[in-house]
Design an enzyme around this catalytic site. Structure first.
Site, mmCIF file in Angstrom:
data_model
loop_
_atom_site.group_PDB
_atom_site.id
_atom_site.type_symbol
_atom_site.label_atom_id
_atom_site.label_comp_id
_atom_site.label_asym_id
_atom_site.label_seq_id
_atom_site.Cartn_x
_atom_site.Cartn_y
_atom_site.Cartn_z
ATOM 1 N N ARG A 132 8.235 -15.523 -26.589
ATOM 2 C CA ARG A 132 8.426 -16.504 -25.524
ATOM 3 C C ARG A 132 9.540 -16.109 -24.556
ATOM 4 O O ARG A 132 9.406 -16.268 -23.348
ATOM 5 C CB ARG A 132 8.750 -17.872 -26.135
ATOM 6 C CG ARG A 132 7.571 -18.536 -26.817
ATOM 7 C CD ARG A 132 8.011 -19.793 -27.549
ATOM 8 N NE ARG A 132 6.880 -20.464 -28.157
ATOM 9 C CZ ARG A 132 6.135 -21.380 -27.551
ATOM 10 N NH1 ARG A 132 6.415 -21.723 -26.324
ATOM 11 N NH2 ARG A 132 5.116 -21.932 -28.172
ATOM 12 N N TYR A 136 9.423 -15.916 -20.498
ATOM 13 C CA TYR A 136 10.331 -16.660 -19.626
ATOM 14 C C TYR A 136 11.071 -15.736 -18.670
ATOM 15 O O TYR A 136 11.234 -16.042 -17.486
ATOM 16 C CB TYR A 136 11.338 -17.447 -20.468
ATOM 17 C CG TYR A 136 10.718 -18.425 -21.428
ATOM 18 C CD1 TYR A 136 9.489 -19.006 -21.173
ATOM 19 C CD2 TYR A 136 11.367 -18.763 -22.610
ATOM 20 C CE1 TYR A 136 8.923 -19.897 -22.057
ATOM 21 C CE2 TYR A 136 10.808 -19.659 -23.499
ATOM 22 C CZ TYR A 136 9.579 -20.220 -23.220
ATOM 23 O OH TYR A 136 9.015 -21.107 -24.104
ATOM 24 N N TYR A 158 4.697 -28.375 -14.669
ATOM 25 C CA TYR A 158 4.038 -29.564 -15.217
ATOM 26 C C TYR A 158 5.087 -30.544 -15.744
ATOM 27 O O TYR A 158 6.108 -30.141 -16.306
ATOM 28 C CB TYR A 158 3.110 -29.111 -16.348
ATOM 29 C CG TYR A 158 2.545 -30.203 -17.215
ATOM 30 C CD1 TYR A 158 1.579 -31.074 -16.735
ATOM 31 C CD2 TYR A 158 2.957 -30.345 -18.538
ATOM 32 C CE1 TYR A 158 1.035 -32.060 -17.535
ATOM 33 C CE2 TYR A 158 2.425 -31.331 -19.354
ATOM 34 C CZ TYR A 158 1.464 -32.182 -18.844
ATOM 35 O OH TYR A 158 0.935 -33.161 -19.642
#
Length: 328
Positions: A132, A136, A158
Protein backbone atom coordinates in the site's frame (compact mmCIF):
# COMPACT_ATOMS: atom_id res chain seq x y z
CA UNK A 1 -13.28 4.43 -1.50
CA UNK A 2 -11.40 5.51 1.61
CA UNK A 3 -7.82 4.44 1.69
CA UNK A 4 -5.93 3.73 4.95
CA UNK A 5 -2.65 5.29 6.03
CA UNK A 6 0.44 3.09 5.87
CA UNK A 7 0.85 0.62 8.74
CA UNK A 8 2.34 2.17 11.88
CA UNK A 9 5.87 1.29 12.94
CA UNK A 10 6.28 -1.82 15.11
CA UNK A 11 6.89 -0.94 18.47
CA UNK A 12 -25.22 -0.26 28.07
CA UNK A 13 -26.16 2.74 26.46
CA UNK A 14 -28.93 3.58 24.00
CA UNK A 15 -29.20 1.25 21.02
CA UNK A 16 -29.03 2.75 17.53
CA UNK A 17 -32.14 2.80 15.43
CA UNK A 18 -31.72 0.22 12.66
CA UNK A 19 -33.68 0.30 9.45
CA UNK A 20 -34.43 -2.97 7.64
CA UNK A 21 -31.50 -4.12 5.51
CA UNK A 22 -32.36 -3.96 1.81
CA UNK A 23 -31.92 -6.73 -0.70
CA UNK A 24 -28.54 -5.95 -2.17
CA UNK A 25 -29.41 -7.00 -5.69
CA UNK A 26 -32.41 -4.68 -5.82
CA UNK A 27 -31.07 -1.83 -3.73
CA UNK A 28 -27.94 -1.24 -5.74
CA UNK A 29 -29.43 -1.26 -9.22
CA UNK A 30 -28.27 1.77 -11.15
CA UNK A 31 -31.00 4.02 -12.47
CA UNK A 32 -30.68 6.95 -14.83
CA UNK A 33 -29.56 9.96 -12.83
CA UNK A 34 -29.72 13.56 -13.93
CA UNK A 35 -27.04 15.59 -12.16
CA UNK A 36 -27.39 19.34 -12.37
CA UNK A 37 -24.14 21.09 -13.14
CA UNK A 38 -23.41 23.96 -10.79
CA UNK A 39 -24.50 27.29 -12.25
CA UNK A 40 -21.46 28.62 -14.09
CA UNK A 41 -22.92 32.14 -13.90
CA UNK A 42 -22.76 32.18 -10.10
CA UNK A 43 -21.42 35.48 -8.82
CA UNK A 44 -18.37 34.15 -6.98
CA UNK A 45 -17.39 37.54 -5.64
CA UNK A 46 -20.77 38.02 -4.00
CA UNK A 47 -20.72 34.54 -2.48
CA UNK A 48 -17.21 35.07 -1.15
CA UNK A 49 -18.31 38.29 0.53
CA UNK A 50 -21.39 36.65 2.05
CA UNK A 51 -19.32 33.77 3.35
CA UNK A 52 -17.03 36.18 5.18
CA UNK A 53 -19.63 38.46 6.78
CA UNK A 54 -18.77 39.18 10.39
CA UNK A 55 -15.21 37.93 10.08
CA UNK A 56 -12.38 40.06 11.41
CA UNK A 57 -9.51 37.61 11.05
CA UNK A 58 -6.75 38.72 8.73
CA UNK A 59 -6.73 35.28 7.06
CA UNK A 60 -10.40 35.67 6.18
CA UNK A 61 -9.69 38.94 4.37
CA UNK A 62 -7.39 37.21 1.87
CA UNK A 63 -8.61 38.49 -1.54
CA UNK A 64 -8.29 34.94 -2.90
CA UNK A 65 -10.56 33.59 -0.17
CA UNK A 66 -11.97 30.12 -0.64
CA UNK A 67 -12.20 30.66 -4.39
CA UNK A 68 -8.48 30.99 -5.03
CA UNK A 69 -7.54 28.63 -7.85
CA UNK A 70 -3.80 28.78 -7.44
CA UNK A 71 -2.08 25.75 -5.97
CA UNK A 72 -3.45 22.40 -4.78
CA UNK A 73 -7.07 21.89 -3.73
CA UNK A 74 -8.03 18.49 -2.31
CA UNK A 75 -11.73 17.69 -2.17
CA UNK A 76 -14.07 14.84 -1.27
CA UNK A 77 -17.06 13.78 -3.35
CA UNK A 78 -19.07 12.55 -0.37
CA UNK A 79 -20.58 9.11 0.09
CA UNK A 80 -23.65 9.08 -2.16
CA UNK A 81 -22.46 9.63 -5.71
CA UNK A 82 -23.68 12.81 -7.37
CA UNK A 83 -25.73 13.94 -4.36
CA UNK A 84 -23.23 14.61 -1.55
CA UNK A 85 -20.83 16.79 -3.51
CA UNK A 86 -20.88 20.29 -2.00
CA UNK A 87 -21.24 23.47 -4.03
CA UNK A 88 -17.75 24.47 -2.93
CA UNK A 89 -16.30 21.20 -4.21
CA UNK A 90 -18.15 21.52 -7.51
CA UNK A 91 -16.63 24.95 -8.03
CA UNK A 92 -13.14 23.71 -7.21
CA UNK A 93 -13.43 20.88 -9.74
CA UNK A 94 -15.05 23.00 -12.41
CA UNK A 95 -12.55 25.87 -12.22
CA UNK A 96 -9.31 23.90 -11.91
CA UNK A 97 -6.90 23.77 -14.83
CA UNK A 98 -6.24 20.10 -14.07
CA UNK A 99 -8.21 17.48 -12.09
CA UNK A 100 -7.16 14.09 -10.75
CA UNK A 101 -9.63 11.80 -9.05
CA UNK A 102 -9.86 8.55 -7.11
CA UNK A 103 -13.47 7.46 -6.65
CA UNK A 104 -15.21 4.12 -6.24
CA UNK A 105 -18.15 4.28 -8.64
CA UNK A 106 -18.96 5.30 -12.22
CA UNK A 107 -21.56 7.88 -11.20
CA UNK A 108 -19.03 9.93 -9.23
CA UNK A 109 -16.60 9.63 -12.12
CA UNK A 110 -19.23 10.87 -14.57
CA UNK A 111 -20.04 13.85 -12.33
CA UNK A 112 -16.38 14.84 -12.11
CA UNK A 113 -15.76 14.52 -15.84
CA UNK A 114 -18.90 16.49 -16.62
CA UNK A 115 -17.74 19.32 -14.38
CA UNK A 116 -14.25 19.23 -15.83
CA UNK A 117 -13.48 17.16 -18.95
CA UNK A 118 -9.78 17.66 -18.24
CA UNK A 119 -9.88 15.06 -15.45
CA UNK A 120 -7.82 11.90 -15.04
CA UNK A 121 -8.42 8.85 -12.87
CA UNK A 122 -5.78 7.53 -10.47
CA UNK A 123 -7.44 4.15 -10.01
CA UNK A 124 -5.01 2.34 -12.33
CA UNK A 125 -2.26 2.91 -9.77
CA UNK A 126 -3.80 0.28 -7.49
CA UNK A 127 -2.08 -2.98 -8.40
CA UNK A 128 -2.92 -6.28 -6.69
CA UNK A 129 -0.15 -7.53 -4.42
CA UNK A 130 1.66 -4.20 -4.32
CA UNK A 131 2.45 -2.72 -0.88
CA UNK A 132 0.00 0.00 0.00
CA UNK A 133 2.72 2.49 0.88
CA UNK A 134 4.22 2.10 -2.59
CA UNK A 135 0.82 2.75 -4.16
CA UNK A 136 0.39 5.86 -2.00
CA UNK A 137 3.82 7.18 -2.90
CA UNK A 138 3.06 6.71 -6.60
CA UNK A 139 -0.16 8.71 -6.18
CA UNK A 140 1.59 11.46 -4.24
CA UNK A 141 4.34 11.73 -6.86
CA UNK A 142 1.70 12.05 -9.59
CA UNK A 143 -0.14 14.77 -7.67
CA UNK A 144 3.00 16.83 -7.04
CA UNK A 145 4.14 16.42 -10.65
CA UNK A 146 0.78 17.62 -11.99
CA UNK A 147 0.76 20.50 -9.53
CA UNK A 148 4.18 21.63 -10.73
CA UNK A 149 3.18 21.54 -14.40
CA UNK A 150 -0.40 22.83 -14.12
CA UNK A 151 0.08 25.31 -11.27
CA UNK A 152 -3.58 24.84 -10.41
CA UNK A 153 -4.67 21.32 -9.51
CA UNK A 154 -7.78 19.83 -7.89
CA UNK A 155 -7.65 16.25 -6.58
CA UNK A 156 -10.93 14.54 -5.71
CA UNK A 157 -11.20 11.53 -3.39
CA UNK A 158 -14.19 9.42 -2.42
CA UNK A 159 -15.94 10.42 0.82
CA UNK A 160 -14.09 13.02 2.88
CA UNK A 161 -10.56 13.49 1.60
CA UNK A 162 -9.28 14.05 5.13
CA UNK A 163 -10.59 10.78 6.57
CA UNK A 164 -8.08 7.92 6.35
CA UNK A 165 -6.64 9.18 3.08
CA UNK A 166 -2.88 9.27 3.48
CA UNK A 167 -2.07 10.49 -0.07
CA UNK A 168 -4.35 13.51 0.41
CA UNK A 169 -2.75 14.81 3.60
CA UNK A 170 0.78 13.91 2.55
CA UNK A 171 0.38 15.69 -0.79
CA UNK A 172 -0.77 18.83 1.01
CA UNK A 173 2.12 18.63 3.47
CA UNK A 174 4.73 18.18 0.76
CA UNK A 175 3.22 20.88 -1.45
CA UNK A 176 3.35 23.39 1.38
CA UNK A 177 6.91 22.33 2.18
CA UNK A 178 8.01 23.53 -1.26
CA UNK A 179 6.11 26.79 -0.99
CA UNK A 180 2.92 25.84 -2.83
CA UNK A 181 -0.51 26.91 -1.70
CA UNK A 182 -2.48 23.82 -0.64
CA UNK A 183 -5.84 23.36 1.04
CA UNK A 184 -8.54 20.77 1.73
CA UNK A 185 -12.28 21.32 1.51
CA UNK A 186 -14.78 19.59 3.85
CA UNK A 187 -17.07 16.80 2.68
CA UNK A 188 -19.49 14.12 3.89
CA UNK A 189 -17.81 11.03 5.32
CA UNK A 190 -18.97 7.56 6.40
CA UNK A 191 -19.20 8.85 9.97
CA UNK A 192 -21.75 11.49 8.94
CA UNK A 193 -24.03 9.02 7.20
CA UNK A 194 -23.56 6.48 10.00
CA UNK A 195 -24.89 8.97 12.58
CA UNK A 196 -28.02 9.47 10.48
CA UNK A 197 -28.61 5.84 9.47
CA UNK A 198 -27.98 4.28 12.90
CA UNK A 199 -29.64 7.09 14.84
CA UNK A 200 -26.59 7.82 16.98
CA UNK A 201 -26.43 10.94 19.16
CA UNK A 202 -22.84 11.21 20.37
CA UNK A 203 -23.87 13.95 22.76
CA UNK A 204 -25.47 11.32 25.00
CA UNK A 205 -22.73 8.71 25.29
CA UNK A 206 -19.74 10.06 23.38
CA UNK A 207 -17.73 8.40 20.64
CA UNK A 208 -14.21 7.04 20.27
CA UNK A 209 -12.87 6.57 16.75
CA UNK A 210 -9.87 4.53 15.60
CA UNK A 211 -8.49 3.01 12.44
CA UNK A 212 -8.82 -0.73 13.13
CA UNK A 213 -5.21 -1.69 12.47
CA UNK A 214 -3.81 1.04 14.72
CA UNK A 215 -6.35 0.11 17.37
CA UNK A 216 -4.85 -3.38 17.44
CA UNK A 217 -1.21 -2.26 17.15
CA UNK A 218 -1.32 0.03 20.18
CA UNK A 219 -2.69 -0.22 23.73
CA UNK A 220 -5.17 2.63 23.59
CA UNK A 221 -7.03 3.44 26.80
CA UNK A 222 -10.56 3.34 25.38
CA UNK A 223 -13.72 3.41 27.50
CA UNK A 224 -16.42 0.76 26.79
CA UNK A 225 -19.07 3.04 28.33
CA UNK A 226 -18.74 5.31 25.28
CA UNK A 227 -19.43 4.32 21.67
CA UNK A 228 -16.51 2.87 19.70
CA UNK A 229 -16.03 3.28 15.95
CA UNK A 230 -13.43 1.11 14.19
CA UNK A 231 -12.68 1.99 10.59
CA UNK A 232 -11.65 -0.42 7.83
CA UNK A 233 -12.05 -3.69 9.68
CA UNK A 234 -12.14 -5.44 6.31
CA UNK A 235 -8.44 -4.71 5.72
CA UNK A 236 -7.31 -5.11 9.32
CA UNK A 237 -3.54 -5.71 9.44
CA UNK A 238 -3.24 -5.83 5.64
CA UNK A 239 -0.04 -4.26 4.33
CA UNK A 240 -0.44 -5.09 0.62
CA UNK A 241 -3.33 -4.22 -1.67
CA UNK A 242 -4.80 -7.69 -2.01
CA UNK A 243 -8.52 -7.79 -2.89
CA UNK A 244 -10.74 -9.62 -2.06
CA UNK A 245 -8.70 -9.57 1.17
CA UNK A 246 -8.60 -13.29 2.05
CA UNK A 247 -7.05 -12.68 5.48
CA UNK A 248 -9.90 -10.49 6.69
CA UNK A 249 -11.84 -13.09 8.69
CA UNK A 250 -8.88 -14.68 10.52
CA UNK A 251 -7.64 -11.21 11.52
CA UNK A 252 -11.15 -10.23 12.57
CA UNK A 253 -11.13 -13.22 14.90
CA UNK A 254 -8.12 -11.70 16.68
CA UNK A 255 -9.94 -8.36 17.00
CA UNK A 256 -13.07 -10.11 18.29
CA UNK A 257 -11.17 -11.99 20.99
CA UNK A 258 -9.61 -8.73 22.14
CA UNK A 259 -12.94 -6.87 22.27
CA UNK A 260 -14.69 -9.68 24.15
CA UNK A 261 -12.44 -8.94 27.13
CA UNK A 262 -14.18 -5.58 27.48
CA UNK A 263 -17.69 -6.16 26.12
CA UNK A 264 -18.37 -9.88 26.54
CA UNK A 265 -19.39 -12.24 23.71
CA UNK A 266 -23.10 -11.31 23.64
CA UNK A 267 -22.79 -7.52 23.18
CA UNK A 268 -24.41 -6.51 19.89
CA UNK A 269 -22.33 -4.62 17.36
CA UNK A 270 -23.04 -3.13 13.94
CA UNK A 271 -21.27 -3.43 10.61
CA UNK A 272 -22.13 -0.42 8.49
CA UNK A 273 -21.53 0.45 4.87
CA UNK A 274 -22.71 3.82 3.58
CA UNK A 275 -24.85 4.00 0.43
CA UNK A 276 -22.73 4.73 -2.62
CA UNK A 277 -25.29 5.27 -5.37
CA UNK A 278 -28.34 7.55 -5.51
CA UNK A 279 -30.58 4.47 -5.71
CA UNK A 280 -28.93 2.42 -2.96
CA UNK A 281 -29.50 2.23 0.78
CA UNK A 282 -27.05 1.60 3.61
CA UNK A 283 -25.98 -1.95 4.41
CA UNK A 284 -26.42 -2.53 8.15
CA UNK A 285 -25.74 -5.84 9.86
CA UNK A 286 -26.30 -6.35 13.59
CA UNK A 287 -24.53 -9.32 15.15
CA UNK A 288 -23.41 -10.55 18.57
CA UNK A 289 -19.74 -9.74 19.06
CA UNK A 290 -18.81 -13.44 19.11
CA UNK A 291 -20.26 -13.78 15.57
CA UNK A 292 -18.38 -10.84 14.09
CA UNK A 293 -15.80 -12.94 12.15
CA UNK A 294 -18.60 -14.76 10.29
CA UNK A 295 -20.67 -11.67 9.48
CA UNK A 296 -21.80 -11.17 5.89
CA UNK A 297 -20.92 -7.51 5.24
CA UNK A 298 -17.24 -7.17 6.19
CA UNK A 299 -15.71 -5.70 3.05
CA UNK A 300 -15.56 -1.88 3.12
CA UNK A 301 -17.55 -1.82 6.37
CA UNK A 302 -17.12 0.30 9.48
CA UNK A 303 -17.67 -1.34 12.87
CA UNK A 304 -19.76 0.49 15.46
CA UNK A 305 -19.84 -0.86 19.02
CA UNK A 306 -22.55 0.71 21.22
CA UNK A 307 -21.72 1.72 24.79
CA UNK A 308 -21.45 -1.04 27.36
CA UNK A 309 -22.20 -0.27 30.99
CA UNK A 310 -22.43 3.17 32.57
CA UNK A 311 -19.69 5.82 32.83
CA UNK A 312 -18.22 6.57 36.23
CA UNK A 313 -19.23 9.93 37.66
CA UNK A 314 -16.41 12.37 38.28
CA UNK A 315 -17.44 13.73 41.66
CA UNK A 316 -14.38 15.96 41.94
CA UNK A 317 -15.24 17.82 38.75
CA UNK A 318 -18.91 18.05 39.69
CA UNK A 319 -18.06 19.70 43.00
CA UNK A 320 -15.60 22.09 41.35
CA UNK A 321 -18.23 23.23 38.87
CA UNK A 322 -20.84 23.66 41.61
CA UNK A 323 -18.54 25.98 43.54
CA UNK A 324 -18.39 28.48 40.71
CA UNK A 325 -20.58 31.48 41.44
CA UNK A 326 -21.85 33.50 38.51
CA UNK A 327 -22.29 37.16 39.39
CA UNK A 328 -25.30 38.75 37.74
Amino acid sequence: MVFPPPPPPPPPGDEPMIFPSPQVSAANEVETLHVEVFDSELDLAQDAVLAGIGSSREADQDPCGVWCAKGLTVVGTGMRAGLHMTAETRLAIEQANRVLYLVADPVSEACIRRLNPNAESLWHMYQTGKPRIEIYETIIAKILSELESAGDLCVAFYGHAGVLTYPAWESIRRARAIGKRARMLPAISTEDTLFADLGIDIGRAGLQSFEATRFMYYKYNFDPSAGLLLWQVGVLGEIDWNPPHPGARPRLEVLTNYLKKYYGPDHEVYLYRAPELPTSRPLIERVALRDLPTAEFISMSTLYIPPFGQPQRNEENLLALERIEIKK
